[in-house]
Design a protein around this motif. Structure first.
Motif, PDB file in Angstrom:
ATOM      1  N   TYR A   1       0.877  -1.161   0.011  1.00 23.37           N
ATOM      2  CA  TYR A   1      -0.073   0.101   0.028  1.00 23.37           C
ATOM      3  C   TYR A   1       0.994   1.297  -0.053  1.00 23.37           C
TER       4      TYR A   1
ATOM      5  N   GLN B   1       0.473   4.089  -1.255  1.00 26.76           N
ATOM      6  CA  GLN B   1       0.092   5.668  -1.179  1.00 26.76           C
ATOM      7  C   GLN B   1      -0.113   6.124   0.356  1.00 26.76           C
ATOM      8  N   TYR B   2       0.427   5.334   1.343  1.00 27.63           N
ATOM      9  CA  TYR B   2       0.035   5.805   2.778  1.00 27.63           C
ATOM     10  C   TYR B   2       1.133   6.126   3.312  1.00 27.63           C
TER      11      TYR B   2
ATOM     12  N   HIS C   1      -0.175  10.924   7.119  1.00 27.95           N
ATOM     13  CA  HIS C   1      -0.906   9.860   7.294  1.00 27.95           C
ATOM     14  C   HIS C   1      -2.333  10.003   7.204  1.00 27.95           C
ATOM     15  N   LYS C   2      -2.859  10.939   7.967  1.00 26.46           N
ATOM     16  CA  LYS C   2      -4.078  11.296   7.899  1.00 26.46           C
ATOM     17  C   LYS C   2      -4.766  11.857   6.400  1.00 26.46           C
TER      18      LYS C   2
ATOM     19  N   SER D   1      -3.475  11.008   3.693  1.00 29.87           N
ATOM     20  CA  SER D   1      -3.469  10.031   2.695  1.00 29.87           C
ATOM     21  C   SER D   1      -4.703   9.130   2.909  1.00 29.87           C
ATOM     22  N   ILE D   2      -5.161   9.207   4.127  1.00 28.72           N
ATOM     23  CA  ILE D   2      -6.546   8.232   4.267  1.00 28.72           C
ATOM     24  C   ILE D   2      -7.660   9.113   3.656  1.00 28.72           C
TER      25      ILE D   2
ATOM     26  N   HIS E   1      -7.304   8.627  -0.340  1.00 28.74           N
ATOM     27  CA  HIS E   1      -7.385   7.515  -0.890  1.00 28.74           C
ATOM     28  C   HIS E   1      -8.622   6.419  -0.244  1.00 28.74           C
TER      29      HIS E   1
ATOM     30  N   PRO F   1      -9.455   4.439   3.515  1.00 30.05           N
ATOM     31  CA  PRO F   1      -8.666   3.305   4.329  1.00 30.05           C
ATOM     32  C   PRO F   1      -8.383   1.932   3.477  1.00 30.05           C
ATOM     33  N   CYS F   2      -7.179   1.391   3.886  1.00 25.89           N
ATOM     34  CA  CYS F   2      -7.167   0.145   3.534  1.00 25.89           C
ATOM     35  C   CYS F   2      -7.241  -0.978   4.442  1.00 25.89           C
TER      36      CYS F   2
ATOM     37  N   HIS G   1      -6.001  -0.587   8.083  1.00 25.94           N
ATOM     38  CA  HIS G   1      -6.425   0.384   9.110  1.00 25.94           C
ATOM     39  C   HIS G   1      -7.462  -0.088  10.017  1.00 25.94           C
TER      40      HIS G   1
END
Length: 211
Positions: free
Chosen positions: A169, A171-172, A185-186, A188-189, A192, A194-195, A198
């Motif tokens: 992942y 992108q995070y 991080h926040k 990116s969430i 995109h 959550p994955c 998360h």
């Protein structure tokens, strides 16, 4: 201004020992409790000697390179148990209970026949067998070398897992913040969504589940 560490009295882990050679003194600590992603990890460490007692401290105060060096030494020369609780377990039973569960699993992995658990924080591990005594120590990762050793091993192990997740992942940016609640991080969430790694019940994640 002096650091907090200078105001904390060190505690000698050997004072908890007995004449029983099978009775282990075990430091226990967890990492990843405040993260938005990834499992919570715990380690239990019993020293075979006191050679590292003056070299270890709270893992957060060490460089990444030094943590990795010390973790290798601890694992190679001492007794170590590792445990974790999954993201799904964190969301199901809450992060406090998941942290205690990870600690319990770490102690079980250590495989001691009996012992005294020195636990970082102020919460004892529930449902532990009677063969274990428990003492909680606030700021134990700064005050007790056994707990410091546990914090180092747990953090290095978890950090490596988060680096591995970063390749799945990208992108995070897990390799940089290790799942903690940084601005990057926040953001990116929020961009995109959550994955699977998360924690869906955590603020900063749950608001974006529809993405």
């Amino acid at each position: 201004m002096k650091s907090l560490a200078n105001h904390l009295e060190p505690i000698d882990w050997r004072k908890f020992s007995t004449t029983d050679t099978n009775y282990k003194i075990i430091g226990v600590d967890e990492v990843g409790r405040g993260c938005l992603a990834g499992p919570v990890y715990a380690a239990a460490v019993s020293f075979n000697s006191d050679i590292l007692s003056d070299l270890v401290t709270d893992s957060k105060l060490l460089s990444e390179k030094r943590r990795e060096e010390l973790a290798k030494e601890i694992i190679q020369h001492h007794q170590v148990g590792l445990g974790f609780a999954t993201v799904e377990e964190i969301d199901e039973i809450n992060i406090l209970q998941a942290s205690l569960l990870a600690m319990k699993r770490a102690v079980e992995k250590l495989g001691a026949t009996s012992g005294h658990l020195l636990i970082d924080g102020n919460k004892k591990i529930p449902n532990m067998p009677a063969k274990y005594q428990q003492t909680t120590i606030v700021k134990g990762d700064l005050r007790v070398s056994l707990i410091s050793a546990a914090s180092i091993v747990a953090k290095v192990t978890r950090d490596q897992l988060m680096k591995d997740l970063a390749s799945q992942y990208p992108q995070y940016g897990f390799e940089a913040h290790k799942g903690y609640s940084t601005v990057t991080h926040k953001n990116s969430i929020a961009t995109h969504g959550p994955c699977i790694a998360h924690r869906k019940t955590f603020s900063g994640v749950k608001e974006h589940l529809s993405l």
